[in-house]
Design a protein around this motif. Structure first.
Motif, PDB file in Angstrom:
ATOM      1  N   SER A  21      -8.540  10.331  -5.511  1.00  0.00           N
ATOM      2  CA  SER A  21      -9.484   9.465  -4.803  1.00  0.00           C
ATOM      3  C   SER A  21      -8.799   8.145  -4.418  1.00  0.00           C
ATOM      4  O   SER A  21      -8.934   7.660  -3.293  1.00  0.00           O
ATOM      5  CB  SER A  21     -10.698   9.191  -5.691  1.00  0.00           C
ATOM      6  N   GLU A  22      -8.049   7.586  -5.352  1.00  0.00           N
ATOM      7  CA  GLU A  22      -7.307   6.351  -5.094  1.00  0.00           C
ATOM      8  C   GLU A  22      -6.290   6.554  -3.973  1.00  0.00           C
ATOM      9  O   GLU A  22      -6.114   5.694  -3.103  1.00  0.00           O
ATOM     10  CB  GLU A  22      -6.598   5.917  -6.383  1.00  0.00           C
TER      11      GLU A  22
ATOM     12  N   ASP B  91      -9.383  10.894 -10.207  1.00  0.00           N
ATOM     13  CA  ASP B  91      -9.402   9.467  -9.855  1.00  0.00           C
ATOM     14  C   ASP B  91      -8.183   9.091  -9.005  1.00  0.00           C
ATOM     15  O   ASP B  91      -8.295   8.345  -8.024  1.00  0.00           O
ATOM     16  CB  ASP B  91      -9.438   8.589 -11.109  1.00  0.00           C
TER      17      ASP B  91
ATOM     18  N   LYS C 152      -5.983   1.755   8.442  1.00  0.00           N
ATOM     19  CA  LYS C 152      -6.728   0.599   8.924  1.00  0.00           C
ATOM     20  C   LYS C 152      -5.782  -0.542   9.259  1.00  0.00           C
ATOM     21  O   LYS C 152      -5.982  -1.242  10.243  1.00  0.00           O
ATOM     22  CB  LYS C 152      -7.737   0.159   7.867  1.00  0.00           C
TER      23      LYS C 152
ATOM     24  N   VAL D 203       0.841  -1.204   0.000  1.00  0.00           N
ATOM     25  CA  VAL D 203       0.000   0.000   0.000  1.00  0.00           C
ATOM     26  C   VAL D 203       0.874   1.252   0.000  1.00  0.00           C
ATOM     27  O   VAL D 203       0.581   2.223  -0.703  1.00  0.00           O
ATOM     28  CB  VAL D 203      -0.970  -0.013   1.205  1.00  0.00           C
TER      29      VAL D 203
ATOM     30  N   ASP E 140      -6.505   8.750  -1.510  1.00  0.00           N
ATOM     31  CA  ASP E 140      -7.249   8.838  -0.250  1.00  0.00           C
ATOM     32  C   ASP E 140      -7.652   7.449   0.245  1.00  0.00           C
ATOM     33  O   ASP E 140      -7.543   7.145   1.434  1.00  0.00           O
ATOM     34  CB  ASP E 140      -8.487   9.723  -0.409  1.00  0.00           C
ATOM     35  N   GLU E 141      -8.105   6.591  -0.677  1.00  0.00           N
ATOM     36  CA  GLU E 141      -8.478   5.222  -0.305  1.00  0.00           C
ATOM     37  C   GLU E 141      -7.273   4.438   0.220  1.00  0.00           C
ATOM     38  O   GLU E 141      -7.377   3.711   1.201  1.00  0.00           O
ATOM     39  CB  GLU E 141      -9.100   4.492  -1.494  1.00  0.00           C
ATOM     40  N   SER E 142      -6.145   4.592  -0.440  1.00  0.00           N
ATOM     41  CA  SER E 142      -4.941   3.877  -0.020  1.00  0.00           C
ATOM     42  C   SER E 142      -4.481   4.338   1.353  1.00  0.00           C
ATOM     43  O   SER E 142      -4.079   3.536   2.201  1.00  0.00           O
ATOM     44  CB  SER E 142      -3.809   4.085  -1.044  1.00  0.00           C
ATOM     45  N   LYS E 143      -4.552   5.639   1.592  1.00  0.00           N
ATOM     46  CA  LYS E 143      -4.165   6.149   2.908  1.00  0.00           C
ATOM     47  C   LYS E 143      -5.126   5.655   3.992  1.00  0.00           C
ATOM     48  O   LYS E 143      -4.696   5.332   5.097  1.00  0.00           O
ATOM     49  CB  LYS E 143      -4.099   7.692   2.891  1.00  0.00           C
ATOM     50  N   ALA E 144      -6.391   5.591   3.679  1.00  0.00           N
ATOM     51  CA  ALA E 144      -7.381   5.068   4.637  1.00  0.00           C
ATOM     52  C   ALA E 144      -7.108   3.591   4.921  1.00  0.00           C
ATOM     53  O   ALA E 144      -7.152   3.156   6.083  1.00  0.00           O
ATOM     54  CB  ALA E 144      -8.798   5.260   4.100  1.00  0.00           C
ATOM     55  N   LEU E 145      -6.775   2.841   3.882  1.00  0.00           N
ATOM     56  CA  LEU E 145      -6.437   1.430   4.054  1.00  0.00           C
ATOM     57  C   LEU E 145      -5.187   1.265   4.894  1.00  0.00           C
ATOM     58  O   LEU E 145      -5.109   0.384   5.751  1.00  0.00           O
ATOM     59  CB  LEU E 145      -6.260   0.761   2.679  1.00  0.00           C
TER      60      LEU E 145
ATOM     61  N   THR F  21       1.116   6.536  -6.797  1.00  0.00           N
ATOM     62  CA  THR F  21      -0.046   7.392  -7.082  1.00  0.00           C
ATOM     63  C   THR F  21       0.319   8.852  -6.886  1.00  0.00           C
ATOM     64  O   THR F  21      -0.072   9.710  -7.701  1.00  0.00           O
ATOM     65  CB  THR F  21      -1.227   6.994  -6.179  1.00  0.00           C
TER      66      THR F  21
END
Length: 168
Positions: A156-157, A153, A167, A84, A159-164, A91
């Motif tokens: 957004s990707e 995009d 987690k 990640v 942001d999703e990767s950082k959230a993952l 990214t």
């Protein structure tokens, strides 16, 4: 008669000897019974000790098995985190390239003004040149739209990767 006394004395001596032997035999039997009881109680205690050791061995095995699974899970999570993180860096790099390209486009528009398709038709030396300019302007405009969409995009990707990553 002396023989008779001899037999009587001998009989009493043997009787006393037999009583003594019976007493010794009884004492030995009692001692054997005590030893058997002691051996039985020790066997029970040893069996319980053996069972306790076996139980501890099973617990140790299960604990080691759980620890092994946890280590495997930790290694898996660490690898996922590294993947990640690499994806985030890639990214971010792609976003930087897209932002730079878009900044150049905006700067060019600001400095030279927006190029009008009608102007390209009138400034062209020939009809073929006018058609080519129009075609390239359309391709360029479509590419800018794609770049802008791709930029959104990628953000957004990211942001999703950082959230993952949080987690994990």
């Amino acid at each position: 008669i002396p023989v008779f006394f001899f037999f009587i004395i001998e009989f009493f001596a043997q009787s006393e000897d037999i009583s003594q032997k019976k007493s010794e035999l009884s004492s030995i039997k009692t001692e054997i019974n005590n030893l058997e009881k002691e051996l039985a109680s020790k066997s029970v205690a040893e069996k319980k000790s053996f069972e306790a050791v076996e139980n501890l061995n099973k617990q140790n095995f299960l604990i080691n098995k759980v620890l092994g699974q946890l280590r495997t899970e930790i290694n898996k999570k660490e690898n996922e985190i590294k993947i990640v993180e690499r994806k985030i860096k890639q990214t971010e790099s792609e976003i930087k390239v897209l932002q730079d390209n878009y900044a150049k486009y905006v700067t060019a528009i600001y400095k030279k003004g927006q190029y009008n398709e009608l102007e390209s038709l009138f400034d062209a030396a020939s009809l073929q040149q006018a058609v080519m300019r129009t075609y390239y302007l359309q391709v360029f405009a479509k590419q800018r739209e794609k770049d802008l969409t791709k930029l959104k995009d990628k953000k957004s990707e990211l942001d999703e990767s950082k959230a993952l990553l949080k987690k994990e």
